[in-house]
Every structure is written in structure tokens, then in C-alpha cells.
Design a protein around this motif. Structure first.
Motif, PDB file in Angstrom:
ATOM      1  N   PHE A 344       0.818  -1.195   0.000  1.00 46.01           N
ATOM      2  CA  PHE A 344       0.000   0.000   0.000  1.00 46.01           C
ATOM      3  C   PHE A 344       0.859   1.256   0.000  1.00 46.01           C
ATOM      4  O   PHE A 344       0.465   2.275  -0.576  1.00 46.01           O
ATOM      5  CB  PHE A 344      -0.942  -0.011   1.202  1.00 46.01           C
ATOM      6  CG  PHE A 344      -2.102  -0.948   1.040  1.00 46.01           C
ATOM      7  CD1 PHE A 344      -3.058  -0.732   0.057  1.00 46.01           C
ATOM      8  CD2 PHE A 344      -2.232  -2.055   1.849  1.00 46.01           C
ATOM      9  CE1 PHE A 344      -4.114  -1.605  -0.103  1.00 46.01           C
ATOM     10  CE2 PHE A 344      -3.286  -2.937   1.696  1.00 46.01           C
ATOM     11  CZ  PHE A 344      -4.240  -2.696   0.719  1.00 46.01           C
ATOM     12  N   ALA A 345       2.007   1.207   0.641  1.00 48.41           N
ATOM     13  CA  ALA A 345       2.903   2.353   0.600  1.00 48.41           C
ATOM     14  C   ALA A 345       3.381   2.608  -0.834  1.00 48.41           C
ATOM     15  O   ALA A 345       3.404   3.744  -1.303  1.00 48.41           O
ATOM     16  CB  ALA A 345       4.085   2.139   1.536  1.00 48.41           C
ATOM     17  N   ASN A 346       3.762   1.522  -1.533  1.00 46.68           N
ATOM     18  CA  ASN A 346       4.166   1.668  -2.931  1.00 46.68           C
ATOM     19  C   ASN A 346       2.999   2.127  -3.790  1.00 46.68           C
ATOM     20  O   ASN A 346       3.160   2.934  -4.720  1.00 46.68           O
ATOM     21  CB  ASN A 346       4.701   0.338  -3.457  1.00 46.68           C
ATOM     22  CG  ASN A 346       6.005  -0.052  -2.799  1.00 46.68           C
ATOM     23  OD1 ASN A 346       6.720   0.800  -2.289  1.00 46.68           O
ATOM     24  ND2 ASN A 346       6.323  -1.337  -2.793  1.00 46.68           N
ATOM     25  N   PHE A 347       1.784   1.626  -3.482  1.00 50.56           N
ATOM     26  CA  PHE A 347       0.603   2.030  -4.248  1.00 50.56           C
ATOM     27  C   PHE A 347       0.344   3.522  -4.073  1.00 50.56           C
ATOM     28  O   PHE A 347       0.071   4.241  -5.041  1.00 50.56           O
ATOM     29  CB  PHE A 347      -0.603   1.213  -3.793  1.00 50.56           C
ATOM     30  CG  PHE A 347      -1.890   1.604  -4.462  1.00 50.56           C
ATOM     31  CD1 PHE A 347      -2.153   1.206  -5.760  1.00 50.56           C
ATOM     32  CD2 PHE A 347      -2.814   2.384  -3.801  1.00 50.56           C
ATOM     33  CE1 PHE A 347      -3.332   1.579  -6.377  1.00 50.56           C
ATOM     34  CE2 PHE A 347      -3.990   2.751  -4.404  1.00 50.56           C
ATOM     35  CZ  PHE A 347      -4.260   2.345  -5.700  1.00 50.56           C
ATOM     36  N   ARG A 348       0.430   3.992  -2.824  1.00 52.34           N
ATOM     37  CA  ARG A 348       0.226   5.415  -2.584  1.00 52.34           C
ATOM     38  C   ARG A 348       1.301   6.253  -3.274  1.00 52.34           C
ATOM     39  O   ARG A 348       1.010   7.330  -3.813  1.00 52.34           O
ATOM     40  CB  ARG A 348       0.230   5.689  -1.082  1.00 52.34           C
ATOM     41  CG  ARG A 348      -1.008   5.199  -0.353  1.00 52.34           C
ATOM     42  CD  ARG A 348      -1.069   5.763   1.044  1.00 52.34           C
ATOM     43  NE  ARG A 348       0.017   5.250   1.859  1.00 52.34           N
ATOM     44  CZ  ARG A 348      -0.067   4.164   2.604  1.00 52.34           C
ATOM     45  NH1 ARG A 348      -1.192   3.460   2.630  1.00 52.34           N
ATOM     46  NH2 ARG A 348       0.951   3.753   3.340  1.00 52.34           N
ATOM     47  N   GLU A 349       2.528   5.754  -3.258  1.00 53.79           N
ATOM     48  CA  GLU A 349       3.599   6.486  -3.937  1.00 53.79           C
ATOM     49  C   GLU A 349       3.351   6.553  -5.434  1.00 53.79           C
ATOM     50  O   GLU A 349       3.556   7.598  -6.065  1.00 53.79           O
ATOM     51  CB  GLU A 349       4.937   5.800  -3.645  1.00 53.79           C
ATOM     52  CG  GLU A 349       6.132   6.523  -4.236  1.00 53.79           C
ATOM     53  CD  GLU A 349       7.444   5.832  -3.909  1.00 53.79           C
ATOM     54  OE1 GLU A 349       8.478   6.296  -4.403  1.00 53.79           O
ATOM     55  OE2 GLU A 349       7.404   4.828  -3.156  1.00 53.79           O
ATOM     56  N   GLN A 351       0.410   6.389  -6.892  1.00 55.34           N
ATOM     57  CA  GLN A 351      -0.697   7.304  -7.109  1.00 55.34           C
ATOM     58  C   GLN A 351      -0.236   8.759  -7.021  1.00 55.34           C
ATOM     59  O   GLN A 351      -0.669   9.608  -7.817  1.00 55.34           O
ATOM     60  CB  GLN A 351      -1.794   7.034  -6.071  1.00 55.34           C
ATOM     61  CG  GLN A 351      -2.504   5.700  -6.265  1.00 55.34           C
ATOM     62  CD  GLN A 351      -3.337   5.687  -7.537  1.00 55.34           C
ATOM     63  OE1 GLN A 351      -3.988   6.671  -7.882  1.00 55.34           O
ATOM     64  NE2 GLN A 351      -3.298   4.584  -8.244  1.00 55.34           N
ATOM     65  N   GLN A 352       0.632   9.053  -6.057  1.00 59.43           N
ATOM     66  CA  GLN A 352       1.145  10.406  -5.917  1.00 59.43           C
ATOM     67  C   GLN A 352       1.956  10.817  -7.145  1.00 59.43           C
ATOM     68  O   GLN A 352       1.831  11.940  -7.640  1.00 59.43           O
ATOM     69  CB  GLN A 352       2.001  10.502  -4.643  1.00 59.43           C
ATOM     70  CG  GLN A 352       2.515  11.895  -4.344  1.00 59.43           C
ATOM     71  CD  GLN A 352       1.396  12.845  -3.957  1.00 59.43           C
ATOM     72  OE1 GLN A 352       0.329  12.411  -3.536  1.00 59.43           O
ATOM     73  NE2 GLN A 352       1.635  14.133  -4.112  1.00 59.43           N
ATOM     74  N   GLN A 353       2.784   9.899  -7.630  1.00 59.20           N
ATOM     75  CA  GLN A 353       3.561  10.197  -8.828  1.00 59.20           C
ATOM     76  C   GLN A 353       2.658  10.427 -10.037  1.00 59.20           C
ATOM     77  O   GLN A 353       2.913  11.316 -10.849  1.00 59.20           O
ATOM     78  CB  GLN A 353       4.542   9.056  -9.105  1.00 59.20           C
ATOM     79  CG  GLN A 353       5.657   8.937  -8.071  1.00 59.20           C
ATOM     80  CD  GLN A 353       6.561   7.757  -8.335  1.00 59.20           C
ATOM     81  OE1 GLN A 353       6.283   6.945  -9.233  1.00 59.20           O
ATOM     82  NE2 GLN A 353       7.623   7.632  -7.563  1.00 59.20           N
ATOM     83  N   ALA A 354       1.584   9.626 -10.157  1.00 62.49           N
ATOM     84  CA  ALA A 354       0.655   9.804 -11.269  1.00 62.49           C
ATOM     85  C   ALA A 354      -0.051  11.152 -11.186  1.00 62.49           C
ATOM     86  O   ALA A 354      -0.239  11.838 -12.205  1.00 62.49           O
ATOM     87  CB  ALA A 354      -0.370   8.667 -11.287  1.00 62.49           C
ATOM     88  N   MET A 355      -0.453  11.563  -9.980  1.00 62.48           N
ATOM     89  CA  MET A 355      -1.093  12.865  -9.819  1.00 62.48           C
ATOM     90  C   MET A 355      -0.140  13.994 -10.173  1.00 62.48           C
ATOM     91  O   MET A 355      -0.520  14.963 -10.837  1.00 62.48           O
ATOM     92  CB  MET A 355      -1.592  13.018  -8.388  1.00 62.48           C
ATOM     93  CG  MET A 355      -2.753  12.100  -8.018  1.00 62.48           C
ATOM     94  SD  MET A 355      -3.246  12.270  -6.290  1.00 62.48           S
ATOM     95  CE  MET A 355      -3.690  14.003  -6.249  1.00 62.48           C
ATOM     96  N   GLU A 356       1.113  13.878  -9.720  1.00 62.64           N
ATOM     97  CA  GLU A 356       2.093  14.907 -10.055  1.00 62.64           C
ATOM     98  C   GLU A 356       2.334  14.969 -11.559  1.00 62.64           C
ATOM     99  O   GLU A 356       2.485  16.060 -12.126  1.00 62.64           O
ATOM    100  CB  GLU A 356       3.404  14.636  -9.312  1.00 62.64           C
ATOM    101  CG  GLU A 356       3.291  14.785  -7.795  1.00 62.64           C
ATOM    102  CD  GLU A 356       4.565  14.398  -7.090  1.00 62.64           C
ATOM    103  OE1 GLU A 356       5.512  13.940  -7.784  1.00 62.64           O
ATOM    104  OE2 GLU A 356       4.646  14.553  -5.847  1.00 62.64           O
TER     105      GLU A 356
END
Length: 468
Positions: A344-349, A351-356
Motif C-alpha cells: 500500500f505504501a508503494n501504491f500510494r507512492e 498514485q502520488q507520482q501519477a497525480m504529479e
């Protein structure tokens, strides 16, 4: 003379393998004696003391080496224990080669044995530990966890008994304690200890394992010291645990049951299955689990692979399986990530990269729009100027494109919205309803002008009239 066919046999890919030697744990452990209010306690340290702590406690008739050597030398456990430090606690007088305790020695009760663990934690500077106990040792660790919930992060208990001894157990164990004091290790005591660890019909189990334990009971146990431990065990009191439903008036769950996560394990052939079921009924179902391993009674020796996997998953579920690079707050000092939390930490990372990346793409698109607007404005201005100059030359200086002094009006003075200066060759520049505009066709080409006279806008600032 015929040749013996056995002479032609060649053994290939033969490798010599050594079993997990029990003596290796004695060599790998650092031996310490910790002073307490009830005498010294023997503690064996296995691993790096800077890592999270696991405290073990053995069962009747055993010590840390005979109870945990085979299990902690199992390959899966060796790999897991690279991230932990194990503190093997031995009850007073139960270590290998222990001298006989004095006649006037008052052996600690079960509550006293649990209280001695506070001295162990204080001696080694441990704020919190993971408990791993078997039989009588599981009962001691449960008492310690109930009395000091802030000192225990998690519990793995095997064949744990939470009630006081019944009449049958009290009678058998009383006779055993008496025989141990007067006659030493008798066959009746050995049979009872074998039943305690292996259940019924131990002769039908692993022959080598059974013989090894019998020899240990005959030669490796101090009978007088064991009698004192048995006497303390049969005089134990109830743990006073109760599973209190949430919202029950006049009671608090935290005060009546264990607060920390507990895994309660037994073997299908163990004589203590019913005791573990009773114990499980007293635990909070939200942070405890009961597990019965098939085809065994002495789980540590008969099914070490299954127990090691269960213990590993239990630690992983509580966040102790994979170490972090930096310490963080946890029940045992250094926090560990589970595989699910890492996922989940990698998933959130991600997702954050995709948003950026989407934000950067939107910013780039806005920049392209601004640049396009500037280019279109420059092309309109240059086209309007060229159109104005062309009309001015055609009409010989007449119209609104020349001022009173005969000077040409620059692009900044043009009223592009009303079509002044680019009226399609009329040269009047009045606009008189013939409004100029910017359009585009399906191919993306820009046009400027009136409905009757349009000019194609290109990179070349010169106008390109388009026939209507």
C-alpha cells in the motif's frame, strides 16, 4: 568368474547433511545470571541485543536448550531471527547441570516467576518484548502480560492453561513431586512427563524423538528442583481473564482480558487442547486467534515448519517481519513493515507520482495554449498591418488607415475587432457592420477577416487572400 553387478554401481550427487545440532544453541548464546528478589535467574541471549526482543519460557521438565534448540535452529527460524534477539529465560534450578536448591529455599510461585521477568527486562534495558511460551512457560508469560500489558507487544502461547489445576492433575502432580523428592526420577514420573508433552501413546510417534526426551528426563533433570517447579505449577491460581462484550455495564474489556495480540496454538494430539479452547474463550476475538496443528502434540519438535510459518505470519501481521531502515515507535523499539503495508505504501507512492505527472501535463498544456494565443495575436497584428499597408497603397492614401499627417497607423492602433484597417480591400475602415473575426477549419488553419474577404494566417506574416 562372474562379476558382481554391485561393483558397477556409482553413487553420484551425494551430499552430507547434518541435522540441526542442539548443542549449537549453547554455543551461540551468551549466558547471563540476572539477580531478582527470589534468587538468580538464568538467561541465555541469542542474537543482536540492539534488535527487537523475544522472551521465551520453557515447559515442565525442560530448559531453554531442550525446549527451543531444535525449533530456533530450524532454517526458517534462523532466517527470521536475523531481525530479532531472543532472551531464553529458565526457571530457577531448571538449567542444565543446575545444583540442587537448598532445603530452606522457598520456590517462587507462578506469580513470582512472572514478576521475575520485570527484573530481566530492567537488567537488559528492554521496554517491551514479544512473548513465546510453552505449557507452564506460556502460563507465566500470560500472567506477566496481564499484569504488565505495556511491557508485552505480542504473545505466542503453546498449550497454555488459564485455569487452576483440577483434582486429577493436582493428584498426579502431587505424587510426582513427592516421588521426585524421595526417590528421584521414577518410571511413573517419566510416564507422566511423556504424557504431558506427547499425549497418549507416545511410542507410536517419532521413535528417536521419544527416546531423546526419555533420556533427558532420566539423566538431564535435577529431580528435587523439578519437584519444586511442579509444586508451584499445580498450586497456580486462575488467570482471571474474561471476554467482556463491548458495552457491558460495570466492566472494562481492557481490565479483564489481554490487550496485546495473542496467537494460541496447540497440537491435535496434545492433552491440552481443551485447555487452549477455554483460554481462547477468555481472549478478545478482535486481537487473538486459535490454531490447532494436525498430527502432533509437541508442536515445537514434531511440526516445526508449520509453527515457524504461523509465527512468522503472526509477526508479519503485527508489523515485525520486514525491518525499516530507521527506527520508529513500536511495541519493541524498531518497527517493521508487513508486506501488505509495503504494497500500500508503494501504491500510494505510485498514485502520488501519477497525480504529479497529471499536474505537470496540465501545466504544459496551459503553457502551449498561452504560446499559441501569443502566436495567434502576433500573426493577427502582422497580418492586419500588411493588410492596412496594402489597402493604403491601393487607395492612394485615402481612408482611415492614414492620419491627418499622412503617416500610416501601426498595428497597435488598429481596431481588429471592428475590422478597421483590414476590411477586405474596401479601405474605408469604418467597420459599418462588416465585422472581422478569427475562424479555423477542420485542419486547424486559422483565418482572419470578414465573411466576404478572409486572409489565411500562416507563419509568414504576409497575408494570403482566400477566394470566397
Amino acid at each position: 568368474m562372474p562379476v558382481d553387478p554391485m561393483d558397477d554401481i556409482e553413487l553420484r550427487s551425494v551430499q552430507l547433511q547434518f541435522p540441526n545440532a542442539r548443542g549449537s544453541i549453547l554455543e551461540a548464546c551468551e549466558q547471563r545470571r540476572v539477580p531478582t528478589d527470589k534468587g538468580d535467574v538464568h538467561v541465555a541471549i541469542q542474537g543482536d541485543t540492539a534488535k527487537p526482543a523475544i522472551i521465551t519460557y520453557h515447559d515442565l521438565g525442560l530448559n531453554y536448550a531442550t525446549s527451543f534448540a531444535g525449533f530456533f535452529n530450524f532454517p526458517v527460524m534462523r532466517g527470521l531471527l536475523e531481525n530479532f534477539c531472543v532472551y531464553h529465560v529458565t526457571a530457577p534450578g531448571q538449567e542444565e547441570g543446575a545444583p540442587t536448591l537448598p532445603e530452606d529455599y522457598v520456590y517462587p510461585t507462578m506469580d513470582d516467576l512472572a514478576a521475575q521477568l520485570l527484573f530481566v527486562l530492567s537488567h537488559f534495558g528492554l521496554k517491551s518484548v514479544i512473548g513465546f511460551g510453552v505449557g507452564a512457560g506460556a502460563n507465566i508469560l500470560a500472567r506477566f502480560a496481564h499484569a504488565h500489558p505495556d511491557k508485552v507487544g505480542a504473545l505466542c502461547l503453546i498449550n497454555c492453561v488459564s485455569t487452576q489445576s483440577g483434582w486429577i492433575e493436582w493428584g498426579y502432580q502431587s505424587f510426582n513431586a513427592r516421588f521426585l523428592r524421595t526417590k528421584g526420577m521414577t518410571q511413573g514420573v517419566i510416564d507422566y512427563l511423556m504424557w504431558h508433552h506427547f499425549g497418549r501413546n507416545p511410542e507410536e510417534r517419532n521413535h528417536d524423538l521419544v527416546q531423546m526426551y526419555k533420556q533427558h528426563f532420566e539423566r538431564g533433570v535435577n529431580p528435587t528442583n523439578l519437584a519444586m517447579l511442579i509444586n508451584a505449577y499445580i498450586h497456580r491460581n486462575d488467570l482471571h481473564l474474561a471476554r467482556t462484550p463491548p458495552g457491558t455495564p460495570g466492566s472494562e474489556t481492557a481490565a479483564t482480558t489481554l490487550k496485546m495480540p495473542v496467537i494460541n496454538i496447540t497440537g491435535s494430539l496434545s492433552p491440552h487442547v481443551d485447555d487452549t479452547v477455554t483460554f481462547n474463550g477468555r481472549l478478545d476475538p478482535t486481537n487473538s486467534s486459535w490454531m490447532k496443528i494436525s498430527d502432533c502434540a509437541l508442536v515445537l519438535e514434531e511440526q516445526p515448519a508449520k509453527l515457524a510459518e504461523a509465527f512468522r505470519l503472526f509477526l508479519q501481521g503485527e508489523g515485525y517481519a520486514t525491518p525499516l531502515s530507521t527506527p520508529a515507535s513500536s511495541p519493541c523499539g524498531t518497527k517493521y513493515h508487513t508486506y501488505s503495508s509495503i504494497f500500500f505504501a508503494n501504491f500510494r507512492e505510485q498514485q502520488q507520482q501519477a497525480m504529479e505527472e497529471r499536474d505537470r501535463e496540465r501545466e504544459r498544456e496551459r503553457d502551449r495554449q498561452r504560446q499559441l494565443s501569443l502566436r495567434v495575436g502576433n500573426r493577427l497584428r502582422e497580418t492586419a498591418i500588411n493588410c492596412t499597408n496594402s489597402n493604403s497603397n491601393t487607395t492612394a492614401g485615402q481612408g482611415d488607415n492614414n492620419n491627418a499627417d499622412g503617416r500610416s497607423v501601426d498595428g497597435d492602433d488598429l481596431d481588429l475587432e471592428n475590422g478597421n484597417g483590414c476590411a477586405g480591400g474596401s479601405g474605408t475602415g469604418t467597420g459599418n457592420g462588416n465585422r472581422a473575426y478569427v475562424t479555423t477549419d477542420t485542419s486547424g488553419t486559422l483565418y482572419y477577416g470578414t465573411q466576404s474577404n478572409k486572409i489565411r494566417i500562416t507563419e509568414n506574416p504576409l497575408p494570403e487572400p482566400v477566394s470566397s
